[in-house]
Design a protein around this motif. Structure first.
Motif, short mmCIF file in Angstrom:
data_model
loop_
_atom_site.label_atom_id
_atom_site.label_comp_id
_atom_site.label_asym_id
_atom_site.label_seq_id
_atom_site.Cartn_x
_atom_site.Cartn_y
_atom_site.Cartn_z
N HIS A 157 -0.59 -0.26 -10.86
CA HIS A 157 0.26 -1.15 -10.06
C HIS A 157 -0.07 -1.03 -8.58
O HIS A 157 -0.34 0.06 -8.07
CB HIS A 157 1.73 -0.83 -10.31
CG HIS A 157 2.13 -1.02 -11.74
ND1 HIS A 157 2.37 -2.25 -12.29
CD2 HIS A 157 2.27 -0.12 -12.75
CE1 HIS A 157 2.66 -2.11 -13.56
NE2 HIS A 157 2.60 -0.82 -13.87
N ALA A 158 0.00 -2.15 -7.87
CA ALA A 158 -0.31 -2.19 -6.44
C ALA A 158 0.59 -1.25 -5.64
O ALA A 158 0.14 -0.65 -4.66
CB ALA A 158 -0.20 -3.61 -5.91
N GLU A 159 1.83 -1.08 -6.07
CA GLU A 159 2.72 -0.20 -5.31
C GLU A 159 2.25 1.25 -5.35
O GLU A 159 2.52 2.03 -4.43
CB GLU A 159 4.18 -0.32 -5.75
CG GLU A 159 4.44 0.02 -7.19
CD GLU A 159 4.44 -1.18 -8.14
OE1 GLU A 159 4.93 -1.01 -9.26
OE2 GLU A 159 3.95 -2.26 -7.77
N ASP A 160 1.50 1.65 -6.39
CA ASP A 160 0.96 3.00 -6.44
C ASP A 160 -0.03 3.22 -5.29
O ASP A 160 -0.03 4.27 -4.64
CB ASP A 160 0.26 3.27 -7.78
CG ASP A 160 1.23 3.30 -8.95
OD1 ASP A 160 2.44 3.49 -8.73
OD2 ASP A 160 0.77 3.12 -10.08
N THR A 161 -0.85 2.22 -5.02
CA THR A 161 -1.80 2.28 -3.92
C THR A 161 -1.08 2.32 -2.59
O THR A 161 -1.41 3.10 -1.70
CB THR A 161 -2.77 1.09 -3.99
OG1 THR A 161 -3.55 1.21 -5.19
CG2 THR A 161 -3.69 1.03 -2.79
N THR A 162 -0.08 1.47 -2.44
CA THR A 162 0.69 1.41 -1.20
C THR A 162 1.41 2.74 -0.95
O THR A 162 1.40 3.25 0.18
CB THR A 162 1.70 0.25 -1.27
OG1 THR A 162 0.98 -0.96 -1.51
CG2 THR A 162 2.49 0.12 0.01
N ILE A 163 2.00 3.31 -1.98
CA ILE A 163 2.70 4.59 -1.84
C ILE A 163 1.73 5.70 -1.44
O ILE A 163 2.02 6.49 -0.54
CB ILE A 163 3.46 4.95 -3.13
CG1 ILE A 163 4.65 4.01 -3.33
CG2 ILE A 163 3.91 6.41 -3.13
CD1 ILE A 163 5.28 4.08 -4.71
N LEU A 164 0.57 5.76 -2.08
CA LEU A 164 -0.42 6.79 -1.75
C LEU A 164 -0.85 6.64 -0.29
O LEU A 164 -0.91 7.63 0.46
CB LEU A 164 -1.61 6.70 -2.69
CG LEU A 164 -2.75 7.69 -2.45
CD1 LEU A 164 -2.27 9.13 -2.45
CD2 LEU A 164 -3.84 7.47 -3.48
N ASP A 165 -1.12 5.44 0.15
CA ASP A 165 -1.52 5.19 1.53
C ASP A 165 -0.42 5.63 2.50
O ASP A 165 -0.68 6.33 3.48
CB ASP A 165 -1.83 3.70 1.70
CG ASP A 165 -2.25 3.34 3.11
OD1 ASP A 165 -3.17 3.99 3.66
OD2 ASP A 165 -1.66 2.40 3.68
N GLN A 166 0.81 5.25 2.22
CA GLN A 166 1.94 5.60 3.10
C GLN A 166 2.15 7.11 3.16
O GLN A 166 2.39 7.67 4.24
CB GLN A 166 3.22 4.92 2.63
CG GLN A 166 3.21 3.43 2.84
CD GLN A 166 4.36 2.72 2.14
OE1 GLN A 166 5.04 3.28 1.27
NE2 GLN A 166 4.59 1.46 2.50
N ARG A 167 2.05 7.77 2.03
CA ARG A 167 2.27 9.23 2.01
C ARG A 167 1.14 9.97 2.73
O ARG A 167 1.39 10.97 3.41
CB ARG A 167 2.44 9.73 0.59
CG ARG A 167 3.77 9.28 0.02
CD ARG A 167 4.14 10.02 -1.21
NE ARG A 167 5.37 9.47 -1.78
CZ ARG A 167 5.79 9.71 -2.99
NH1 ARG A 167 5.10 10.51 -3.79
NH2 ARG A 167 6.91 9.18 -3.44
N MET A 168 -0.08 9.49 2.59
CA MET A 168 -1.19 10.11 3.32
C MET A 168 -0.95 10.01 4.82
O MET A 168 -1.11 10.99 5.55
CB MET A 168 -2.52 9.45 2.96
CG MET A 168 -3.12 9.94 1.66
SD MET A 168 -3.64 11.66 1.73
CE MET A 168 -4.98 11.56 2.91
N LYS A 169 -0.57 8.83 5.26
CA LYS A 169 -0.33 8.63 6.70
C LYS A 169 0.87 9.44 7.17
O LYS A 169 0.86 9.96 8.29
CB LYS A 169 -0.14 7.15 6.98
CG LYS A 169 -1.44 6.38 6.84
CD LYS A 169 -1.22 4.89 7.00
CE LYS A 169 -2.56 4.16 6.87
NZ LYS A 169 -2.40 2.73 6.73
#
Length: 100
Positions: A42-54
């Motif tokens: 799911h696209a939200e998995d990518t968005t969550i990973l990006d947000q948490r990394m930042k």
């Protein structure tokens, strides 16, 4: 669920199969490309990973590609499908910016 088991086995702790579990500030830079038509991840998995990394001070860049599915992202690295999306240029640009 069957495809996940085939890919990751029967992990005693399924969270250990998820990239978001390993977010840390000293992680290497990560580029995340994701097709909005992907039904495997799911696209939200990518968005969550990006947000948490930042959020932890890591270096991350995510880009969503409208209408592409899971296989399309990989296919666009082939010259036959390269015009379908700017993925090769996007990931190459990321590595040039991050690695010099």
């Amino acid at each position: 669920m069957g495809a996940s088991r085939n890919a990751f086995g029967r992990a005693p702790d399924p969270t250990l199969t998820q990239p978001v579990t390993f977010v840390r500030p000293d992680a290497p830079p990560i580029w995340l490309g994701h097709g909005t038509a992907d039904v495997v991840v799911h696209a939200e998995d990518t968005t969550i990973l990006d947000q948490r990394m930042k959020a932890v001070g890591g270096r991350s860049e995510a880009k969503l590609y409208p209408g592409l599915d899971h296989a399309d992202l990989i296919a666009t690295f082939s010259p036959l499908f390269r015009k379908k999306a700017t993925i090769l240029a996007d990931v190459s640009g990321f590595f040039h910016r991050e690695l010099g």
